[in-house]
Structures are given as C-alpha cells and as structure tokens.
Design an enzyme around this catalytic site. Structure first.
Site, mmCIF file in Angstrom:
data_model
loop_
_atom_site.group_PDB
_atom_site.id
_atom_site.type_symbol
_atom_site.label_atom_id
_atom_site.label_comp_id
_atom_site.label_asym_id
_atom_site.label_seq_id
_atom_site.Cartn_x
_atom_site.Cartn_y
_atom_site.Cartn_z
ATOM 1 N N ARG A 53 11.524 14.749 -3.044
ATOM 2 C CA ARG A 53 11.555 14.500 -1.590
ATOM 3 C C ARG A 53 10.193 14.789 -0.972
ATOM 4 O O ARG A 53 9.743 14.105 -0.057
ATOM 5 C CB ARG A 53 12.636 15.372 -0.919
ATOM 6 C CG ARG A 53 12.549 15.295 0.587
ATOM 7 C CD ARG A 53 13.734 15.882 1.344
ATOM 8 N NE ARG A 53 14.435 16.962 0.689
ATOM 9 C CZ ARG A 53 14.051 18.250 0.695
ATOM 10 N NH1 ARG A 53 12.949 18.620 1.324
ATOM 11 N NH2 ARG A 53 14.762 19.167 0.067
ATOM 12 N N TYR A 105 10.563 -3.491 19.813
ATOM 13 C CA TYR A 105 11.634 -3.828 18.879
ATOM 14 C C TYR A 105 12.938 -3.156 19.345
ATOM 15 O O TYR A 105 12.927 -1.972 19.727
ATOM 16 C CB TYR A 105 11.234 -3.379 17.465
ATOM 17 C CG TYR A 105 12.387 -3.410 16.496
ATOM 18 C CD1 TYR A 105 13.087 -4.592 16.269
ATOM 19 C CD2 TYR A 105 12.800 -2.265 15.825
ATOM 20 C CE1 TYR A 105 14.176 -4.623 15.406
ATOM 21 C CE2 TYR A 105 13.868 -2.287 14.953
ATOM 22 C CZ TYR A 105 14.557 -3.469 14.750
ATOM 23 O OH TYR A 105 15.627 -3.490 13.907
ATOM 24 N N ASP A 177 2.566 0.513 16.608
ATOM 25 C CA ASP A 177 3.400 -0.168 15.617
ATOM 26 C C ASP A 177 2.675 -1.462 15.243
ATOM 27 O O ASP A 177 2.563 -2.392 16.041
ATOM 28 C CB ASP A 177 4.779 -0.451 16.229
ATOM 29 C CG ASP A 177 5.754 -1.060 15.220
ATOM 30 O OD1 ASP A 177 5.284 -1.741 14.290
ATOM 31 O OD2 ASP A 177 6.970 -0.872 15.380
ATOM 32 N N LYS A 202 8.464 -5.638 6.155
ATOM 33 C CA LYS A 202 7.988 -6.949 6.614
ATOM 34 C C LYS A 202 6.801 -7.420 5.761
ATOM 35 O O LYS A 202 6.945 -7.578 4.570
ATOM 36 C CB LYS A 202 7.672 -6.892 8.105
ATOM 37 C CG LYS A 202 8.677 -6.099 8.932
ATOM 38 C CD LYS A 202 10.097 -6.650 8.876
ATOM 39 C CE LYS A 202 11.019 -5.817 9.768
ATOM 40 N NZ LYS A 202 12.418 -6.039 9.518
HETATM 41 N N1 PLP Z 1 9.026 -2.051 14.223
HETATM 42 C C1 PLP Z 1 9.097 -3.392 14.346
HETATM 43 C C2 PLP Z 1 8.052 -4.092 15.171
HETATM 44 C C3 PLP Z 1 10.114 -4.113 13.744
HETATM 45 O O1 PLP Z 1 10.156 -5.445 13.880
HETATM 46 C C4 PLP Z 1 11.084 -3.410 12.988
HETATM 47 C C5 PLP Z 1 12.191 -4.132 12.334
HETATM 48 O O2 PLP Z 1 12.385 -5.302 12.539
HETATM 49 C C6 PLP Z 1 10.992 -2.024 12.882
HETATM 50 C C7 PLP Z 1 9.944 -1.366 13.511
HETATM 51 C C8 PLP Z 1 12.024 -1.235 12.106
HETATM 52 O O3 PLP Z 1 11.824 -1.433 10.739
HETATM 53 P P1 PLP Z 1 12.990 -1.272 9.622
HETATM 54 O O4 PLP Z 1 13.922 -2.413 9.835
HETATM 55 O O5 PLP Z 1 12.221 -1.325 8.346
HETATM 56 O O6 PLP Z 1 13.642 0.035 9.857
#
Ligand code: PLP
Length: 388
Positions: A53, A105, A177, A202
């Site tokens: 971990r 998001y 982000d 992604k």
């Molecule tokens: N940040 C953005 C801009 C996203 O598009 C997403 C998911 O679509 C996330 C964070 C969250 O990622 P995860 O789905 O891997 O938890």
C-alpha cells in the site's frame, strides 16, 4: 543503462518510460511486481520496499515517469482519477475553502458538494471566466484553487498562469486537473501551478482498460504530504494497473497526434453542419479559448463537444444511429466515444448546477479516437440524416 535524465524531448521520455528502471535485470519492459509485502533484513532495518500500500516498484516507475513528464518533484499513483482529486483535498484543513470551476467534471462536483455538506470543507463553484465572480471568490480567501482546463464537457479554458499566481498571492494551493490534455499537450506546473492531477484512465493509459489516477507536485514538500496521505488513506493504485498504464504511456504522443488530427477535422465538419448549433473546441479560431490554447497548450487536444440543433429527442435519435462512435462515459482511448453529459458523465450534478454551468440536454461530447477520419465522418453523416 539509459541515462534518461539527459533526455529532454517529451516524446523520447514517453517512449522510453520505465527503461533503465529495473535494477534487478535491466529489463527493457518494466517488470510487474505484485508482491504485497517484502522481507526485512532484520527487525530494525527496513529495506526500500516494505508494504504494497505504501510503496511498490512498478507503481513507483509509473510515478517517476509521470513526474518527469510533468516536470514535478514527486508524484503519487492513485486507484482512480477521483482518488487523485480526493487525495489533494487532504492537504487542506476542515473548514478551509476550495474555489472550484462551476463546470468541472461531474464526479469532482459531486465530491466537493458532498464533502461540503458533511462539513469537511467549504466550496465555492465559480465561472472562472467571469472576472467579477472570480474577484469575489478570491476575496473569500480560498485555501485551495482547483482548475480544470479545458473543462469537461464544455472545453472552456482557464489561464493557468494567472490563476496560479492569484492562488500563490493568497498562500493558497493551486491544483490543475490536466486529464483532457495529458502531459503531451499541457504542463501546468510550468505555469506556476503547485499540483497537477490526472485521471490516467483517459489519455495516459489510453486503451480503456484501466481506472487510475496520478497526482504530481511541483515541490518535494507537497509530494511528501501526498505520499503520506495516499498511504494513510489507502488511495494508492494497483501494481498491474500501473504496469498497463506504463505500457499505454509509451504511445501517448503518437496516439494524441492521430486523435487530435481527427478531432480538428471533426470540429471543422461539425462547425459547418446545419444541424449543429454550436461547437466547443479550442482548435477552432472562432472558439473563445483559441488564443489561450495557443499560449498554454501545445495543441487543442482530441476532445470536443457540440450542441445539436433541436432538443433532447434529436440528440437521442442522433446518438442511437451511430455505429462507430460508441455511446460510453469515458474518453481518451484509441476508440471514438460519444456521450450525452447531462444524463451520463454529469448526472451526479444537481440539474440546477448543470444548467448554471451551461450543460444543456442537446449537448454531445466526443472523444475522437484513432479510426479512419472518413469512417468517423460517414458515421456522423448517417446519424444526422436519421435525426433530420
Ligand atoms: N477529472 C476529469 C476531468 C475527468 O474527466 C474524470 C473522469 O471522467 C475524472 C477526473 C475522474 O477520473 P476517474 O473516472 O478515473 O475516477
């Protein structure tokens, strides 16, 4: 062993991710260490690895590779993009204020809203393009400023340099982000941001077969705090996921080049279409983010959105007549995906917050994949004809 630290080109660093990182056998392909625990030389001496971990060699290889690509001091690999967002929230105290984009998001919006309802932080969602609203939010002295640029799903851009500077002036932590751009197109730390985060689900992994995240800090102080919290709260990613992500990372630049080329052409096609009201893509000269994109991004990326002329029913008919674009709530993979954010990716947001952010029922989000462009356009054309 490759002296990767002497290599400056991001393409070379990406293609060589993990090479020179296997002290045991100097393997070219990064090894997968699945062991959950490691033998201590004696009870008073801990080796470099003790418990999975806390630390894992494969996960650390991915963390090092992404830290180099983002130009950071250290990074943590988490078990999802949301775990990456949540990890950052551990750096502020209860009652501290987070300034977040109103069109972030949907999962991030949900997390912040519910943490605030629990009294574990305060949040103000702001249209970060509205100067007066931003002034008011900064006057409330946030402890953390969250940026998502381009935003999901409306592709709005935020000036990273200006926001990071304003955060710094207040002693606030700025977090960007960078999921939509990936390190192949944008490096927020280079514009003064303290921390950059990714949903590696992604573009970084790029093959729609891993859910993961990463947080990379510009200073070793923040990196150490992030490591401490990731271990304490158990947010770290699985070794196999890290191994797959390292494998995906090697082709990041090539994938992004092809997918971005398709996105540019799809944006042009949609912008000229009489069944489309509006296209959101910072690669279009008509887009409000066009100039800023040229300053802080090395390309417009492979995500775009558009409003189909008409209502929800029109959007539904269009989406149900596509054969190549897959109706799915993710992005950044080699295959083209499409979704209706209001019902899919942003369903976790209150309808009022969605309307306020400008996410309408006729909005469609596209993640351009690597298919032949003519097939993608033919697929759109057929669906538009069915929806006419
Ligand atoms: N940040 C953005 C801009 C996203 O598009 C997403 C998911 O679509 C996330 C964070 C969250 O990622 P995860 O789905 O891997 O938890």
């Amino acid at each position: 062993m490759t002296k990767i630290s002497n290599i400056n080109s991001p393409q070379t660093r990406t293609a060589q991710a993990g090479i020179g990182d296997d002290p045991a056998f100097n393997a070219v392909t990064p090894p997968l260490y699945t062991s959950s625990t490691y033998v201590w030389p004696d009870m008073e001496t801990k080796g470099p690895y003790d418990y999975g971990r806390t630390v894992n060699p494969t996960r650390d290889m991915l963390a090092r590779a992404l830290t180099r690509l983002e130009g950071g001091a250290g990074g943590v690999i988490t078990n999802s993009g949301m775990a990456a967002v949540d990890l950052c929230l551990n750096l502020i105290n209860a009652d501290a204020l987070v300034l977040a984009p109103h069109d972030c998001y949907g999962g991030t919006h949900r997390l912040l809203t519910h943490r605030a309802r629990q009294g574990r932080l305060k949040v103000v969602f702001v249209n970060q393009a509205d100067a007066a609203a931003l002034d008011e939010a900064f006057a409330a002295r946030p402890a953390m400023v969250l940026i998502e640029t381009p935003s999901n799903p409306l592709m709005r851009l935020v000036d990273i340099d200006a926001m990071a500077q304003r955060a710094r002036n207040l002693g606030a932590i700025s977090v960007c982000d960078n999921t939509f751009m990936s390190p192949a197109r944008q490096n927020p730390l280079a514009f003064g941001c303290h921390i950059v985060l990714h949903s590696t689900t992604k573009y970084i992994n790029g093959h729609s077969d891993v859910v993961g995240g990463a947080v990379i800090a510009g200073t070793s102080g923040h990196a150490e705090q992030l490591h401490w919290w990731a271990n304490t709260a158990g947010l770290t990613g699985a070794p196999f996921d890290s191994w797959l992500t390292l494998r995906g990372l090697k082709t990041l630049h090539a994938r992004m080049d092809v997918q971005e080329g398709n996105a540019r052409a799809l944006a042009d096609y949609l912008a000229a279409h009489d069944q489309v009201d509006r296209v959101y893509y910072p690669g279009l000269e008509s887009d409000p983010g066009y100039n800023l994109a040229r300053q802080q991004q090395s390309g417009p990326g492979a995500m775009l959105s558009f409003e189909i002329a008409g209502d929800f029913r029109r959007a539904k008919t269009f989406l149900s007549n596509l054969h190549i674009f897959q109706l799915a709530a993710s992005l950044g993979g080699t295959e083209s995906l499409i979704c209706q954010p209001a019902l899919m990716t942003h369903a976790g947001m209150d309808p009022a917050a969605r309307r306020e952010a400008g996410i309408q029922d006729n909005l469609i989000r596209v993640s351009a994949g690597m298919e032949a462009l003519e097939d993608l356009i033919a697929d759109f054309e057929r669906a538009f004809q069915s929806a006419a």
